[in-house]
Design a protein around this motif. Structure first.
Motif, PDB file in Angstrom:
ATOM      1  N   SER A  55       0.834  -1.201   0.000  1.00  0.00           N
ATOM      2  CA  SER A  55       0.000   0.000   0.000  1.00  0.00           C
ATOM      3  C   SER A  55       0.878   1.265   0.000  1.00  0.00           C
ATOM      4  O   SER A  55       0.621   2.218  -0.738  1.00  0.00           O
ATOM      5  N   THR A  56       1.955   1.268   0.805  1.00  0.00           N
ATOM      6  CA  THR A  56       2.888   2.407   0.859  1.00  0.00           C
ATOM      7  C   THR A  56       3.588   2.592  -0.487  1.00  0.00           C
ATOM      8  O   THR A  56       3.761   3.721  -0.964  1.00  0.00           O
ATOM      9  N   ILE A  57       3.997   1.471  -1.105  1.00  0.00           N
ATOM     10  CA  ILE A  57       4.668   1.516  -2.419  1.00  0.00           C
ATOM     11  C   ILE A  57       3.752   2.185  -3.448  1.00  0.00           C
ATOM     12  O   ILE A  57       4.173   3.075  -4.186  1.00  0.00           O
ATOM     13  N   LEU A  58       2.471   1.759  -3.477  1.00  0.00           N
ATOM     14  CA  LEU A  58       1.518   2.322  -4.454  1.00  0.00           C
ATOM     15  C   LEU A  58       1.333   3.821  -4.220  1.00  0.00           C
ATOM     16  O   LEU A  58       1.285   4.601  -5.171  1.00  0.00           O
ATOM     17  N   ASP A  59       1.260   4.208  -2.936  1.00  0.00           N
ATOM     18  CA  ASP A  59       1.112   5.633  -2.603  1.00  0.00           C
ATOM     19  C   ASP A  59       2.330   6.433  -3.072  1.00  0.00           C
ATOM     20  O   ASP A  59       2.193   7.475  -3.708  1.00  0.00           O
ATOM     21  N   LYS A  60       3.509   5.930  -2.731  1.00  0.00           N
ATOM     22  CA  LYS A  60       4.745   6.665  -3.056  1.00  0.00           C
ATOM     23  C   LYS A  60       4.953   6.794  -4.567  1.00  0.00           C
ATOM     24  O   LYS A  60       5.447   7.807  -5.046  1.00  0.00           O
ATOM     25  N   LEU A  61       4.610   5.740  -5.294  1.00  0.00           N
ATOM     26  CA  LEU A  61       4.807   5.769  -6.748  1.00  0.00           C
ATOM     27  C   LEU A  61       3.620   6.410  -7.476  1.00  0.00           C
ATOM     28  O   LEU A  61       3.649   6.570  -8.688  1.00  0.00           O
ATOM     29  N   GLU A  62       2.578   6.739  -6.689  1.00  0.00           N
ATOM     30  CA  GLU A  62       1.366   7.360  -7.233  1.00  0.00           C
ATOM     31  C   GLU A  62       0.751   6.512  -8.353  1.00  0.00           C
ATOM     32  O   GLU A  62       0.479   6.994  -9.454  1.00  0.00           O
ATOM     33  N   VAL A  63       0.603   5.223  -8.046  1.00  0.00           N
ATOM     34  CA  VAL A  63      -0.034   4.298  -8.996  1.00  0.00           C
ATOM     35  C   VAL A  63      -1.193   3.598  -8.287  1.00  0.00           C
ATOM     36  O   VAL A  63      -1.299   3.653  -7.062  1.00  0.00           O
ATOM     37  N   THR A  64      -2.042   2.900  -9.077  1.00  0.00           N
ATOM     38  CA  THR A  64      -3.230   2.311  -8.470  1.00  0.00           C
ATOM     39  C   THR A  64      -3.116   0.805  -8.221  1.00  0.00           C
ATOM     40  O   THR A  64      -3.893   0.245  -7.469  1.00  0.00           O
ATOM     41  N   ASN A  65      -2.141   0.138  -8.870  1.00  0.00           N
ATOM     42  CA  ASN A  65      -2.021  -1.307  -8.636  1.00  0.00           C
ATOM     43  C   ASN A  65      -0.575  -1.780  -8.788  1.00  0.00           C
ATOM     44  O   ASN A  65       0.302  -1.016  -9.193  1.00  0.00           O
ATOM     45  N   ARG A  66      -0.381  -3.059  -8.458  1.00  0.00           N
ATOM     46  CA  ARG A  66       0.967  -3.635  -8.457  1.00  0.00           C
ATOM     47  C   ARG A  66       1.608  -3.605  -9.846  1.00  0.00           C
ATOM     48  O   ARG A  66       2.801  -3.368  -9.980  1.00  0.00           O
ATOM     49  N   ILE A  67       0.798  -3.889 -10.876  1.00  0.00           N
ATOM     50  CA  ILE A  67       1.343  -3.955 -12.247  1.00  0.00           C
ATOM     51  C   ILE A  67       1.895  -2.597 -12.665  1.00  0.00           C
ATOM     52  O   ILE A  67       2.977  -2.505 -13.227  1.00  0.00           O
ATOM     53  N   GLU A  68       1.142  -1.540 -12.334  1.00  0.00           N
ATOM     54  CA  GLU A  68       1.623  -0.189 -12.666  1.00  0.00           C
ATOM     55  C   GLU A  68       2.922   0.121 -11.904  1.00  0.00           C
ATOM     56  O   GLU A  68       3.830   0.750 -12.442  1.00  0.00           O
ATOM     57  N   ALA A  69       2.999  -0.329 -10.655  1.00  0.00           N
ATOM     58  CA  ALA A  69       4.197  -0.094  -9.835  1.00  0.00           C
ATOM     59  C   ALA A  69       5.405  -0.797 -10.464  1.00  0.00           C
ATOM     60  O   ALA A  69       6.497  -0.221 -10.572  1.00  0.00           O
ATOM     61  N   ILE A  70       5.202  -2.039 -10.905  1.00  0.00           N
ATOM     62  CA  ILE A  70       6.287  -2.816 -11.535  1.00  0.00           C
ATOM     63  C   ILE A  70       6.698  -2.148 -12.848  1.00  0.00           C
ATOM     64  O   ILE A  70       7.888  -1.953 -13.113  1.00  0.00           O
ATOM     65  N   THR A  71       5.708  -1.788 -13.661  1.00  0.00           N
ATOM     66  CA  THR A  71       5.993  -1.165 -14.960  1.00  0.00           C
ATOM     67  C   THR A  71       6.791   0.122 -14.788  1.00  0.00           C
ATOM     68  O   THR A  71       7.801   0.336 -15.454  1.00  0.00           O
ATOM     69  N   GLN A  72       6.350   0.965 -13.850  1.00  0.00           N
ATOM     70  CA  GLN A  72       7.043   2.240 -13.641  1.00  0.00           C
ATOM     71  C   GLN A  72       8.491   2.007 -13.190  1.00  0.00           C
ATOM     72  O   GLN A  72       9.418   2.649 -13.677  1.00  0.00           O
ATOM     73  N   SER A  73       8.675   1.056 -12.272  1.00  0.00           N
ATOM     74  CA  SER A  73      10.023   0.779 -11.761  1.00  0.00           C
ATOM     75  C   SER A  73      10.928   0.236 -12.855  1.00  0.00           C
ATOM     76  O   SER A  73      12.110   0.560 -12.917  1.00  0.00           O
ATOM     77  N   LYS A  74      10.354  -0.601 -13.738  1.00  0.00           N
ATOM     78  CA  LYS A  74      11.150  -1.137 -14.864  1.00  0.00           C
ATOM     79  C   LYS A  74      11.535  -0.021 -15.827  1.00  0.00           C
ATOM     80  O   LYS A  74      12.664   0.060 -16.288  1.00  0.00           O
ATOM     81  N   GLU A  75      10.562   0.836 -16.145  1.00  0.00           N
ATOM     82  CA  GLU A  75      10.825   1.926 -17.098  1.00  0.00           C
ATOM     83  C   GLU A  75      11.902   2.873 -16.594  1.00  0.00           C
ATOM     84  O   GLU A  75      12.696   3.399 -17.352  1.00  0.00           O
ATOM     85  N   LYS A  76      11.924   3.089 -15.302  1.00  0.00           N
ATOM     86  CA  LYS A  76      12.912   4.013 -14.727  1.00  0.00           C
ATOM     87  C   LYS A  76      14.240   3.325 -14.428  1.00  0.00           C
ATOM     88  O   LYS A  76      15.187   3.947 -13.988  1.00  0.00           O
ATOM     89  N   GLY A  77      14.271   1.998 -14.649  1.00  0.00           N
ATOM     90  CA  GLY A  77      15.522   1.260 -14.428  1.00  0.00           C
ATOM     91  C   GLY A  77      15.858   1.079 -12.957  1.00  0.00           C
ATOM     92  O   GLY A  77      17.008   0.975 -12.573  1.00  0.00           O
ATOM     93  N   TRP A  78      14.797   1.032 -12.106  1.00  0.00           N
ATOM     94  CA  TRP A  78      15.038   0.932 -10.660  1.00  0.00           C
ATOM     95  C   TRP A  78      15.269  -0.496 -10.188  1.00  0.00           C
ATOM     96  O   TRP A  78      15.745  -0.709  -9.082  1.00  0.00           O
ATOM     97  N   PHE A  79      14.861  -1.476 -11.001  1.00  0.00           N
ATOM     98  CA  PHE A  79      15.094  -2.859 -10.567  1.00  0.00           C
ATOM     99  C   PHE A  79      16.555  -3.211 -10.745  1.00  0.00           C
ATOM    100  O   PHE A  79      17.202  -2.738 -11.647  1.00  0.00           O
ATOM    101  N   LYS A  80      17.043  -4.116  -9.897  1.00  0.00           N
ATOM    102  CA  LYS A  80      18.451  -4.551 -10.017  1.00  0.00           C
ATOM    103  C   LYS A  80      18.606  -5.367 -11.278  1.00  0.00           C
ATOM    104  O   LYS A  80      17.737  -6.093 -11.666  1.00  0.00           O
TER     105      LYS A  80
END
Length: 199
Positions: free
Chosen positions: A174-199
Motif C-alpha cells: 500500500s505504501t509503495i503504491l502511494d509513493k509511486l502514485e499508482v493504483t495497482n501492483r502492475i503499474e508499480a512494476i511497470t514504472q520501476s522497470k521503465e525508470k531502471g530501478w530494478f536490479k
C-alpha cells in the motif's frame, strides 16, 4: 595510442563502432566482446585504457561488468539506448566515467573518449536533467517487496521469504503504491522497470 575494448551484443553495431574508432589516428580497438563476461576477460587480457559497453547484454549486463571491473584501472564508458535514471545512478556508483546515448552524433564518441582520458566525466545532458527529477522514493525494504511482487510471488510467499506477517506485506504494498502514485501492483512494476530501478 588509446587502447579500446568494445562490448556490444548487436554484431552490426559492434562492427560499426570498431571501424569508426579505428579511423581515429590516436585510437586502437584491441578487443570486441558480445557480452559482459567477454568484456571482463578482454579487459583482464589486454588491459585497455577505455572500455565502451552497452548495458543490456547476455550473461552479464554492462552494469554488472562495470561493478566487477571497478578499481581495475580501465575507464568505462556506457553507450546505450536507455536513458533510465536507475541505470545512470547505478553506473555512477560503479565508477563509470561516461554515459552516452546511441543516438548521439558519432564524432561525439571519439571526443568523449579523449575527454575521459584527460580525467573528465562525460554524461548525456538529458540524464543529468532526469537524475534530480527521478530519485527512487522507496526504502530498501519496499524495493525488496516490489521485486518479489515482480517475480510473481503472492503476499503469503513474500511474508515467508522476508519472515514478516502478511499484514505487514500488505502495508508495504500500500505504501509503495502511494509513493509511486499508482493504483495497482502492475503499474508499480511497470514504472520501476521503465525508470531502471530494478536490479
Amino acid at each position: 595510442m588509446i587502447k579500446i575494448v568494445i562490448a556490444e551484443d548487436q554484431r552490426m553495431m559492434l562492427g560499426a563502432l570498431g571501424s569508426l574508432l579505428s579511423l581515429e589516428e590516436d585510437m586502437e580497438v584491441v578487443g570486441k566482446a558480445s557480452n559482459g563476461e567477454e568484456a571482463i576477460s578482454l579487459v583482464q587480457k589486454f588491459n585497455p585504457d577505455i572500455l565502451i559497453m552497452d548495458i543490456e547484454m547476455p550473461l552479464k549486463t554492462g552494469l554488472e561488468a562495470a561493478e566487477e571491473l571497478r578499481g581495475f584501472g580501465c575507464k568505462i564508458i556506457i553507450l546505450t539506448t536507455f536513458a533510465r535514471t536507475g541505470y545512470f545512478q547505478r553506473a555512477l556508483k560503479a565508477g563509470v566515467r561516461g554515459y552516452l546515448l546511441k543516438d548521439s552524433p558519432s564524432e561525439e564518441l571519439a571526443s568523449s573518449i579523449r575527454s575521459v582520458m584527460e580525467g573528465q566525466r562525460i554524461f548525456a545532458p538529458e540524464l543529468m536533467d532526469d537524475m534530480f527529477a527521478d530519485e527512487n522514493p522507496l526504502t530498501d525494504r519496499e524495493k525488496e517487496v516490489l521485486e518479489l511482487v515482480a517475480d510473481g510471488k503472492n503476499t503469503k510467499e513474500i511474508a515467508e521469504e522476508l519472515s514478516i506477517k502478511t499484514g505487514t506485506v500488505r502495508n508495504y504494498i500500500s505504501t509503495i503504491l502511494d509513493k509511486l502514485e499508482v493504483t495497482n501492483r502492475i503499474e508499480a512494476i511497470t514504472q520501476s522497470k521503465e525508470k531502471g530501478w530494478f536490479k
